[in-house]
Design a protein around this motif. Structure first.
Motif, short mmCIF file in Angstrom:
data_model
loop_
_atom_site.label_atom_id
_atom_site.label_comp_id
_atom_site.label_asym_id
_atom_site.label_seq_id
_atom_site.Cartn_x
_atom_site.Cartn_y
_atom_site.Cartn_z
N GLN A 55 -56.80 172.00 -26.28
CA GLN A 55 -55.95 172.11 -27.46
C GLN A 55 -55.48 173.54 -27.68
OE1 GLN A 55 -58.49 170.35 -30.49
NE2 GLN A 55 -57.25 168.48 -30.51
N ALA A 56 -56.39 174.49 -27.48
CA ALA A 56 -56.03 175.90 -27.66
C ALA A 56 -55.01 176.34 -26.61
CB ALA A 56 -57.28 176.77 -27.58
N LEU A 57 -55.19 175.90 -25.37
CA LEU A 57 -54.26 176.26 -24.30
C LEU A 57 -52.88 175.67 -24.56
CD1 LEU A 57 -56.55 175.82 -21.16
CD2 LEU A 57 -55.55 177.97 -21.97
N ILE A 58 -52.82 174.41 -25.00
CA ILE A 58 -51.54 173.77 -25.28
C ILE A 58 -50.82 174.47 -26.42
CG2 ILE A 58 -50.44 171.66 -26.12
CD1 ILE A 58 -52.60 170.10 -24.59
N SER B 71 -40.49 162.34 -24.25
CA SER B 71 -40.26 160.96 -23.80
C SER B 71 -41.22 159.96 -24.44
CB SER B 71 -40.42 160.89 -22.27
OG SER B 71 -41.74 161.22 -21.90
N GLY B 72 -42.28 160.46 -25.05
CA GLY B 72 -43.25 159.55 -25.66
C GLY B 72 -44.46 159.30 -24.78
N GLY B 73 -44.48 159.87 -23.58
CA GLY B 73 -45.62 159.70 -22.69
C GLY B 73 -46.75 160.67 -23.01
N LEU B 74 -47.72 160.75 -22.12
CA LEU B 74 -48.89 161.60 -22.35
C LEU B 74 -48.51 163.07 -22.48
CD1 LEU B 74 -51.96 161.95 -22.52
CD2 LEU B 74 -52.01 162.03 -20.02
N ASP B 75 -47.67 163.56 -21.54
CA ASP B 75 -47.28 164.98 -21.58
C ASP B 75 -46.56 165.31 -22.88
OD1 ASP B 75 -48.30 164.94 -19.08
OD2 ASP B 75 -46.43 165.29 -18.02
N SER B 76 -45.60 164.46 -23.26
CA SER B 76 -44.83 164.72 -24.48
C SER B 76 -45.71 164.69 -25.71
CB SER B 76 -43.71 163.68 -24.62
OG SER B 76 -42.77 163.82 -23.57
N SER B 77 -46.67 163.77 -25.74
CA SER B 77 -47.57 163.68 -26.88
C SER B 77 -48.42 164.93 -27.01
CB SER B 77 -48.49 162.45 -26.74
OG SER B 77 -47.72 161.26 -26.69
N LEU B 78 -48.85 165.48 -25.88
CA LEU B 78 -49.63 166.71 -25.90
C LEU B 78 -48.78 167.88 -26.41
CD1 LEU B 78 -51.57 166.44 -22.53
CD2 LEU B 78 -52.54 166.33 -24.82
N ILE B 79 -47.51 167.93 -25.98
CA ILE B 79 -46.62 169.00 -26.46
C ILE B 79 -46.41 168.88 -27.96
CG2 ILE B 79 -44.24 169.87 -26.35
CD1 ILE B 79 -44.25 169.08 -23.38
N ARG C 211 -47.02 171.63 -30.84
CA ARG C 211 -46.02 172.04 -31.86
C ARG C 211 -46.61 171.94 -33.25
NH1 ARG C 211 -41.16 168.66 -31.88
NH2 ARG C 211 -40.33 170.27 -33.23
N ALA C 212 -47.35 170.88 -33.49
CA ALA C 212 -47.97 170.70 -34.80
C ALA C 212 -48.96 171.83 -35.08
CB ALA C 212 -48.68 169.34 -34.87
#
Length: 266
Positions: free
Chosen positions: A227-230, A249-257, A261-262
């Motif tokens: 989480q800290a790295l992201i 796109s709604g996939g795993l990568d996008s959800s992590l991004i 952002r949050a």
């Protein structure tokens, strides 16, 4: 050449050439940091000895700028391109190890009569080159090479074999004979005697040689670390003088991004 890649830089262009040294740079600009004309490229140092074109973004530019100013360097812009110039003047080609970012760089040192073509650690930014007719040509896209009168467009049989086998022509090959990708984490060096050499300046394998800490066997430690790295990665990429957007796109990568952002907003 620069007209062939207008889409890469719609905000302006520049051309620099030195007839004595038989070298020239052309650049298309996509303005991200310092939107003024002072930050246009090709960028020439104040002493006129270093000329640079650069595609990408240096995320630790503010920290490097502060360090270089403390060393006595004076800035005339707020762009990361000028940071690259000063960093090279201070540390030579070893300045690459101080960069955190994505980049392809062409740097000419007229005092030493040396040229460097440099690609970032994992090859985010493209850099193609050719040595046809005993001339070094390079560009961000292969199509920009074809206006050069010494370039021959011929399909590579070896690259075709790789393409039909792997659906890609692996680095350093391309689908065209005599046109190559500069591999990720490499730079090309042309010395004063026109000798061309390639050097790997970064290897992810070397990073894996670090002993694994016991903490990495703890799930909660790993979750918090990711989480800290992201969050840190997203924050770095929001350094800009223009609005920043993200394609999700709604996939795993996008959800992590989106999680990153949050965290940045908080």
């Amino acid at each position: 050449m620069q007209q062939k890649i207008v889409h890469r830089g719609p905000d302006g262009y520049g051309v620099w050439a030195c007839e004595e040294k038989r070298i020239g740079f052309a650049h298309r600009r996509l303005s991200i940091q310092d939107l003024s004309d002072d930050a246009s490229q090709p960028f020439v140092s104040e002493n006129k000895k270093i000329t640079l074109v650069f595609n990408g973004e240096i995320y630790n530019h503010p920290e490097l700028k502060l360090k270089l100013e403390n060393l006595g360097y004076r800035y005339r812009t707020n762009c990361d391109t000028e940071t690259l110039i000063h960093a090279y003047r201070e540390w030579g080609i070893d300045f690459l190890h101080k960069l955190d970012g994505m980049f392809s760089i062409a740097l000419f040192d007229s005092e030493k009569d040396e040229l460097f073509l440099i690609r970032d650690r994992i090859g985010i930014k493209p850099l193609y080159f050719s040595l046809q007719k005993n001339k070094l040509s390079f560009a961000s896209e292969i199509k920009a090479l074809w206006p050069l009168p010494w370039m021959d467009k011929k399909i590579s049989r070896l690259a075709s074999y790789h393409y039909y086998t792997f659906m890609v022509a692996p680095s350093p090959t391309t689908i065209f004979e005599g046109v190559y990708k500069l591999p990720a984490g490499f730079y090309c060096h042309v010395d004063a005697n026109k000798n061309v050499n390639f050097k790997e300046w970064y290897s992810p394998i070397n990073c894996l040689k670090t002993p694994v800490e016991k903490n990495y066997y703890d799930e909660q430690f790993c979750v918090e670390g990711v989480q800290a790295l992201i969050s840190d990665s997203v924050k770095k990429r929001m350094l800009a003088d223009v609005p920043v957007g993200a394609f999700l796109s709604g996939g795993l990568d996008s959800s992590l991004i989106e999680i990153g952002r949050a965290s940045c907003r908080e």
